[in-house]
Design an enzyme around this catalytic site. Sequence first.
Site, PDB file in Angstrom:
ATOM      1  N   LYS A 150       0.896  -1.152   0.000  1.00 25.06           N
ATOM      2  CA  LYS A 150       0.000   0.000   0.000  1.00 25.06           C
ATOM      3  C   LYS A 150       0.927   1.192   0.000  1.00 25.06           C
ATOM      4  O   LYS A 150       1.388   1.628   1.047  1.00 25.06           O
ATOM      5  CB  LYS A 150      -0.870   0.013   1.248  1.00 25.06           C
ATOM      6  CG  LYS A 150      -2.078  -0.892   1.097  1.00 25.06           C
ATOM      7  CD  LYS A 150      -3.150  -0.556   2.115  1.00 25.06           C
ATOM      8  CE  LYS A 150      -2.874  -1.281   3.403  1.00 25.06           C
ATOM      9  NZ  LYS A 150      -3.872  -1.096   4.432  1.00 25.06           N
ATOM     10  N   SER A 151       1.271   1.691  -1.169  1.00 25.84           N
ATOM     11  CA  SER A 151       2.332   2.681  -1.247  1.00 25.84           C
ATOM     12  C   SER A 151       1.897   3.978  -0.593  1.00 25.84           C
ATOM     13  O   SER A 151       2.693   4.852  -0.370  1.00 25.84           O
ATOM     14  CB  SER A 151       2.712   2.925  -2.694  1.00 25.84           C
ATOM     15  OG  SER A 151       1.570   3.260  -3.434  1.00 25.84           O
ATOM     16  N   CYS A 152       0.606   4.085  -0.280  1.00 22.76           N
ATOM     17  CA  CYS A 152       0.199   5.434  -0.010  1.00 22.76           C
ATOM     18  C   CYS A 152      -1.088   5.570   0.758  1.00 22.76           C
ATOM     19  O   CYS A 152      -1.803   4.615   0.987  1.00 22.76           O
ATOM     20  CB  CYS A 152       0.006   6.102  -1.316  1.00 22.76           C
ATOM     21  SG  CYS A 152      -0.382   4.875  -2.510  1.00 22.76           S
ATOM     22  N   ILE A 153      -1.335   6.836   1.089  1.00 21.29           N
ATOM     23  CA  ILE A 153      -2.394   7.160   1.999  1.00 21.29           C
ATOM     24  C   ILE A 153      -3.302   8.204   1.368  1.00 21.29           C
ATOM     25  O   ILE A 153      -2.809   9.093   0.726  1.00 21.29           O
ATOM     26  CB  ILE A 153      -1.834   7.734   3.300  1.00 21.29           C
ATOM     27  CG1 ILE A 153      -0.368   7.357   3.426  1.00 21.29           C
ATOM     28  CG2 ILE A 153      -2.507   7.126   4.473  1.00 21.29           C
ATOM     29  CD1 ILE A 153       0.667   8.257   3.407  1.00 21.29           C
TER      30      ILE A 153
END
Lengths: 415, 102
Positions: B99-102
């Site tokens: 989950k590379s990111c938010i």
Amino acid sequence: MKNLVILGAGTSGTMMANHLVSKLPKKEWKITIIDQYKTHYYQPGFLFLPFDIYTSKQVKKKGAKFIPKSVRYIQEKIELIEPSKNKVLLEKGEELPYDILIIATGTKIAPEEIEGMDGPNWYKNIFDFYTYEGAKALRDKLREWEGGKLVVHITEMPIKCPVAPLEFAFLADSYFKNKGMREKVDITFVTPLGGAFTKPKATKALHYLLEEKGIKEVTDFNIERVDYENNKIIDYAETEVPYDLLVTVPTNMGDALIERSGLGDDLNYVPTHKATLQSKVHENIFAIGDATDLPASKAGSVAHFEAEILTENILRYIKGEPLKEDFDGHANCFIETGDGKALLIDFNYTQEPVEGTFPFPGVGPLQLLKESRTNHMGKMAFRWVYWNMLIKGIHIPFVSAQMSTKGKQIEQVES
Amino acid sequence: MKKVIGQKEIDVNEEGYLVDFKQWDREVCECIAGECNIVMTEKHWEVIEYIHDKHENQEPLSIRGIKKSGVINIKEFYQLFPGGPLKKATLIAGIPKPKSCI
Ligand SMILES: Cc1cc2nc3c(=O)[nH]c(=O)nc-3n(C[C@H](O)[C@H](O)[C@H](O)COP(=O)(O)OP(=O)(O)OC[C@H]3O[C@@H](n4cnc5c(N)ncnc54)[C@H](O)[C@@H]3O)c2cc1C
């Protein structure tokens, strides 16, 4: 007398100073806040400055206006944090001892991370809009630009306000339409992500809007370098995207102060407990806002929710009580979609943005995940709320620090 | 859902990522790699080992992290796992998609 020191007087630091001044007994606690700049910038306004929607005056004010009188406000660069000595060192040599330290130094762009980005064409046909200087230079460029290939680009995640680049693309579409030159401009949105946004539900809604506005999408693009001589960006898989005007969001990193002090991760973010906001570095050091490594969006609205919880936890820490594990990653962002409309998303660590109404269940007036004019009014009103309520630490009615699920079409959480 | 990989029945999600790392072994790994048209070499195994280390320590994976891995550089990473190297390498390593990111 005990000392509470706040590093950074941006959105988070200013809010904390305002919260704490009324909560900590003045006879026992001295509060000090330090920032390198005299100016407080309204960063969400940097999105509108390039399109002449806001003037430069509307996005900056004197920082001193927002710091309570009884707080010592120092305008100087911070040199070093020394956790083992409970001391902060300023550039000109002053040493500040602390009993409690709050790190609120934010994040900023680091274009030097990518070869060729801030080379000879920086602010000629390569721009950022994440700084006041960049947004203003871009405004001047857009006023005279005659069209061609506009590439709106994200270098790597995480970035603050992850929707801003997309909003920029939407606003560019309306800007050129209004100028009667949309057919002369080819807009491409280039991202290292697999889609338009970081959350799958919102990505679907946003992808549809990109199509509707004739904006091309290049996904999974991990930039290696900018070939500024031939005007193209190149990724590690050798994919090339040509541009005439490149609007990029460079790598975002925490301040070098964090690195100098040996307190950060790879991107100079401070390792922080995600529910309490206590740093993992030292028990009397807390962190808030963009400076932390929390898996939450880096946004002013998030910092606002964090500030309420951090204030409570600092009071508990002083009394020796266990900290409240209350922060749930709540974020609440308007997404400007152009043509006087916007959409609103509300989410947290685990719950994706969903459809529904906000802040009153079933009533609104704001619509979640749907385009509307009222949402746009909300986004514009946010500037007033920011200057007059948010950074002064005044509670915004009806909006709670923890996310509410009422009035929303909640679905099963993906882990 | 279930998927037969090599000789074994394995639990995977809708994108083919292993749900239970305990079901992963070298044979499963080579089969998934084969489905991605990748033949595992010494270098591939080093990368898989690095990814497992990171996963065990709950450290997020990123392209930037690869640069500092000391195992390979990003260019080589792309050559070893063409077309979305992080997604492919984690698939083959039997851990969740980053989950590379938010
Ligand atoms: C284009 C754009 C659009 C945005 N839109 C939105 C939006 O619509 N909604 C939203 O909620 N958020 C938005 N944001 C994000 C929001 O502005 C930030 O998340 C917020 O300002 C973070 O506050 P902060 O206090 O953590 O960091 P900042 O406000 O950046 O403050 C950090 C402060 O620390 C100071 N500092 C750092 N290092 C040092 C040092 N060594 N010495 C002295 N001082 C130092 C800096 O000068 C700065 O003043 C947007 C941001 C951008 C760039």
